[in-house]
Design an enzyme around this catalytic site. Structure first.
Site, PDB file in Angstrom:
ATOM      1  N   ASN A 155       0.937  -1.130   0.067  1.00  0.00           N
ATOM      2  CA  ASN A 155       0.451   0.025  -0.008  1.00  0.00           C
ATOM      3  C   ASN A 155       1.079   1.019   0.049  1.00  0.00           C
ATOM      4  O   ASN A 155       1.890   1.099  -0.158  1.00  0.00           O
ATOM      5  CB  ASN A 155      -1.709   0.226   1.042  1.00  0.00           C
ATOM      6  CG  ASN A 155       0.031   0.123   2.310  1.00  0.00           C
ATOM      7  OD1 ASN A 155       0.726   0.846   2.749  1.00  0.00           O
ATOM      8  ND2 ASN A 155      -0.085  -0.933   3.253  1.00  0.00           N
ATOM      9  N   ASP A 196      -4.062  -9.606  13.407  1.00  0.00           N
ATOM     10  CA  ASP A 196      -4.110  -7.950  13.649  1.00  0.00           C
ATOM     11  C   ASP A 196      -3.554  -7.984  14.853  1.00  0.00           C
ATOM     12  O   ASP A 196      -3.283  -8.000  16.049  1.00  0.00           O
ATOM     13  CB  ASP A 196      -5.570  -7.844  14.503  1.00  0.00           C
ATOM     14  CG  ASP A 196      -5.943  -6.502  14.117  1.00  0.00           C
ATOM     15  OD1 ASP A 196      -4.868  -5.864  14.765  1.00  0.00           O
ATOM     16  OD2 ASP A 196      -6.559  -5.771  13.308  1.00  0.00           O
ATOM     17  N   ILE A 197      -2.085  -7.151  14.723  1.00  0.00           N
ATOM     18  CA  ILE A 197      -0.522  -7.241  15.527  1.00  0.00           C
ATOM     19  C   ILE A 197      -1.059  -6.060  16.521  1.00  0.00           C
ATOM     20  O   ILE A 197      -1.563  -6.274  17.533  1.00  0.00           O
ATOM     21  CB  ILE A 197       0.126  -6.019  14.198  1.00  0.00           C
ATOM     22  CG1 ILE A 197       1.040  -7.070  13.669  1.00  0.00           C
ATOM     23  CG2 ILE A 197       1.382  -6.092  15.462  1.00  0.00           C
ATOM     24  CD1 ILE A 197       1.462  -6.791  12.590  1.00  0.00           C
ATOM     25  N   LYS A 209     -12.756   1.547  15.460  1.00  0.00           N
ATOM     26  CA  LYS A 209     -11.497   0.155  15.721  1.00  0.00           C
ATOM     27  C   LYS A 209     -11.200   0.846  17.027  1.00  0.00           C
ATOM     28  O   LYS A 209     -10.516  -0.544  17.781  1.00  0.00           O
ATOM     29  CB  LYS A 209     -10.240   1.275  14.671  1.00  0.00           C
ATOM     30  CG  LYS A 209     -10.635   0.461  13.420  1.00  0.00           C
ATOM     31  CD  LYS A 209      -9.137   0.784  12.209  1.00  0.00           C
ATOM     32  CE  LYS A 209     -10.629   0.792  10.908  1.00  0.00           C
ATOM     33  NZ  LYS A 209      -9.255   1.395  10.099  1.00  0.00           N
ATOM     34  N   ASP A 227      -3.920  -6.636   5.605  1.00  0.00           N
ATOM     35  CA  ASP A 227      -4.722  -6.774   5.676  1.00  0.00           C
ATOM     36  C   ASP A 227      -5.180  -8.946   5.277  1.00  0.00           C
ATOM     37  O   ASP A 227      -4.835  -9.464   6.402  1.00  0.00           O
ATOM     38  CB  ASP A 227      -6.670  -6.307   5.679  1.00  0.00           C
ATOM     39  CG  ASP A 227      -6.588  -4.955   6.564  1.00  0.00           C
ATOM     40  OD1 ASP A 227      -6.393  -5.332   7.381  1.00  0.00           O
ATOM     41  OD2 ASP A 227      -7.081  -4.267   5.096  1.00  0.00           O
ATOM     42  N   LYS A 235     -10.363  -3.177  18.551  1.00  0.00           N
ATOM     43  CA  LYS A 235      -8.872  -3.428  19.094  1.00  0.00           C
ATOM     44  C   LYS A 235      -9.003  -3.297  20.107  1.00  0.00           C
ATOM     45  O   LYS A 235      -8.067  -3.570  21.015  1.00  0.00           O
ATOM     46  CB  LYS A 235      -7.848  -2.343  18.512  1.00  0.00           C
ATOM     47  CG  LYS A 235      -8.294  -2.714  16.849  1.00  0.00           C
ATOM     48  CD  LYS A 235      -7.057  -2.757  15.554  1.00  0.00           C
ATOM     49  CE  LYS A 235      -7.547  -2.512  14.054  1.00  0.00           C
ATOM     50  NZ  LYS A 235      -7.048  -3.290  13.108  1.00  0.00           N
ATOM     51  N   LYS A 240       8.648 -17.006 -11.094  1.00  0.00           N
ATOM     52  CA  LYS A 240       7.123 -15.335 -11.537  1.00  0.00           C
ATOM     53  C   LYS A 240       5.951 -15.661 -12.462  1.00  0.00           C
ATOM     54  O   LYS A 240       6.439 -17.363 -13.047  1.00  0.00           O
ATOM     55  CB  LYS A 240       8.400 -14.991 -12.990  1.00  0.00           C
ATOM     56  CG  LYS A 240       7.388 -13.596 -12.727  1.00  0.00           C
ATOM     57  CD  LYS A 240       8.094 -12.615 -13.885  1.00  0.00           C
ATOM     58  CE  LYS A 240       7.779 -11.669 -13.846  1.00  0.00           C
ATOM     59  NZ  LYS A 240       7.252 -10.521 -15.702  1.00  0.00           N
TER      60      LYS A 240
HETATM   61  N1  CTP Z   1      -3.278  -2.893  12.278  1.00  0.00           N
HETATM   62  C1  CTP Z   1      -2.327  -3.955  13.289  1.00  0.00           C
HETATM   63  N2  CTP Z   1      -2.266  -5.267  12.245  1.00  0.00           N
HETATM   64  C2  CTP Z   1      -3.185  -5.812  11.339  1.00  0.00           C
HETATM   65  C3  CTP Z   1      -3.993  -4.716  10.513  1.00  0.00           C
HETATM   66  C4  CTP Z   1      -4.372  -3.408  11.653  1.00  0.00           C
HETATM   67  O1  CTP Z   1      -1.741  -3.743  13.976  1.00  0.00           O
HETATM   68  N3  CTP Z   1      -3.005  -6.945  10.780  1.00  0.00           N
HETATM   69  C5  CTP Z   1      -3.923  -1.476  13.359  1.00  0.00           C
HETATM   70  C6  CTP Z   1      -2.793  -0.616  12.642  1.00  0.00           C
HETATM   71  O2  CTP Z   1      -1.345  -0.435  12.706  1.00  0.00           O
HETATM   72  C7  CTP Z   1      -3.651   0.296  12.744  1.00  0.00           C
HETATM   73  C8  CTP Z   1      -4.977   0.306  13.386  1.00  0.00           C
HETATM   74  O3  CTP Z   1      -4.933  -1.558  13.006  1.00  0.00           O
HETATM   75  O4  CTP Z   1      -3.108   0.840  14.177  1.00  0.00           O
HETATM   76  C9  CTP Z   1      -5.920   0.185  12.237  1.00  0.00           C
HETATM   77  O5  CTP Z   1      -5.611  -0.828  11.211  1.00  0.00           O
HETATM   78  P1  CTP Z   1      -6.516   0.158   9.621  1.00  0.00           P
HETATM   79  O6  CTP Z   1      -6.134  -0.508   8.383  1.00  0.00           O
HETATM   80  O7  CTP Z   1      -6.598   1.103   9.611  1.00  0.00           O
HETATM   81  O8  CTP Z   1      -7.418  -1.383  10.198  1.00  0.00           O
HETATM   82  P2  CTP Z   1      -8.217  -2.572   9.971  1.00  0.00           P
HETATM   83  O9  CTP Z   1      -8.041  -3.569  11.363  1.00  0.00           O
HETATM   84  O10 CTP Z   1      -7.121  -3.038   8.784  1.00  0.00           O
HETATM   85  O11 CTP Z   1      -9.489  -2.054   9.384  1.00  0.00           O
HETATM   86  P3  CTP Z   1     -10.216  -1.683   8.033  1.00  0.00           P
HETATM   87  O12 CTP Z   1      -8.945  -2.386   6.927  1.00  0.00           O
HETATM   88  O13 CTP Z   1     -11.124  -2.885   7.796  1.00  0.00           O
HETATM   89  O14 CTP Z   1     -10.693  -0.664   7.846  1.00  0.00           O
END
Ligand code: CTP
Length: 323
Positions: free
Chosen positions: A133, A231-232, A262, A202, A266, A212
């Site tokens: 991204n 999700d970390i 969130k 995600d 979270k 390749k």
């Molecule tokens: N985050 C994380 N590990 C993941 C996904 C997200 O630690 N696998 C953390 C990001 O670093 C951020 C927060 O969660 O602090 C929100 O991340 P975001 O990408 O905005 O949210 P998602 O939970 O992935 O939800 P969505 O993509 O549906 O908005």
């Protein structure tokens, strides 16, 4: 706290053994001695040949100067005027400036440790392609710098970004979300604060092709099956001994609504919202701090200014009020 105007910082571009012995036979060493030691810090930037720096006499001097309250900036490692390579090189002027700025910042996180994730992750599809991204890592690195300036011990776990490591910050480079998870989880409980700024992918491809993936005329397009990454932030916030957790929410619409979701999903006390497409790669940003009590906007500013405001905010939240 002392006003910067009350302070005189002497930046000496060469080492001063004279200082050690209280010599004062020139203007500079006289000024170093005849200063109110409690109000006027003395910062020294050593610059010398690597053998000279490594010599026990120099090391004794350096230790004594530190014990006398002086701060040594550097030295760095690298090419030397004499043609040798090693420790003893003076920090670059811009590094000295950063060190001076950091020296005078309020030490609101002194004695605290901060773990930060930053940048994107890269999920390989084959040896040359992957899912990633547009996160530049700039906000996370600015927070790492601001936390280090505030006196914290800082570790940044960085996805693939081309940014210099802020001085004094420990850096762990990773590529994938799984590597970021594996780097963060064993460290997290030992930290006071965890700030998840990384734009973690995600999903990752279930299978990584070993060669390749080639176009094949007349054949169906490849189908990429994805699996969700762990999700970390949510995992850290569920640890028994968890740090104070701060999440980021980069959204394209409905910032407050998503940030609030969130916060709950979270299980963290603070979410920092921003509009992703407007900020990715930019040097400035607008942040919205969202917690259980409400929300507050940090108006548009450069990312380092915002990072310092965020660090000050976190410091007040983790330090019990004395009033
Ligand atoms: N985050 C994380 N590990 C993941 C996904 C997200 O630690 N696998 C953390 C990001 O670093 C951020 C927060 O969660 O602090 C929100 O991340 P975001 O990408 O905005 O949210 P998602 O939970 O992935 O939800 P969505 O993509 O549906 O908005």
């Amino acid at each position: 706290m002392l006003e910067p105007t009350e302070l005189l910082a002497e930046l000496v571009a060469f080492f001063q053994p004279k200082l050690l012995h209280g010599g004062a036979d020139d203007l500079l060493s006289l000024m170093c001695l005849a200063r109110p030691i409690d109000k006027c810090p003395l910062l020294l930037a050593p610059a010398m040949n690597r053998e000279m720096w490594a010599h026990p006499a120099t090391q004794r001097n350096a230790a004594q100067l530190r014990a006398d309250g002086c701060t040594l900036l550097g030295p760095a490692n690298g090419d030397q005027a004499c043609g040798e390579i090693g420790d003893g090189r003076m920090l670059e002027a811009v590094e000295l400036l950063d060190e001076l700025i950091a020296f005078f910042r309020p030490k609101s996180l002194l004695g605290k440790s901060v773990l930060i994730t930053a940048g994107p992750t890269f999920e390989p599809l084959d040896p040359v392609r992957g899912l990633t991204n547009r996160s530049s890592g700039k906000m996370g690195f600015a927070i790492a710098r601001a936390a280090a300036e505030a006196g914290a011990t800082v570790t940044v776990v960085a996805g693939p970004v081309h940014l210099p490591t802020p001085r004094g910050v420990r850096r762990i480079d990773v590529n994938t979300a799984q590597q970021m998870f594996d780097a963060v989880l064993p460290e997290a409980a030992a930290h006071d604060v965890f700030i998840a700024t990384a734009a973690v992918a995600d999903w990752r491809p279930v299978n990584i092709a070993s060669n390749k993936i080639k176009k094949q005329a007349g054949k169906a397009l490849p189908v990429i099956e994805l699996v969700e990454n762990r999700d970390i932030l949510a995992a850290v916030s569920q640890l028994d001994k968890r740090p104070y957790c701060v999440g980021f929410a980069a959204e394209s619409t409905d910032l407050l609504k998503h940030a609030r979701e969130k916060l709950v999903r979270k299980g963290v006390p603070l979410i920092v919202g921003n509009l992703g497409p407007a900020t990715f790669g930019a040097d400035d940003n607008t942040l919205t701090l969202v917690d259980a009590a409400g929300h507050r906007e940090l108006p548009r500013a450069d990312k380092l200014t915002l990072a310092r405001q965020l660090v000050a905010e976190i410091a007040t939240r983790i330090t019990p009020s004395t009033t």
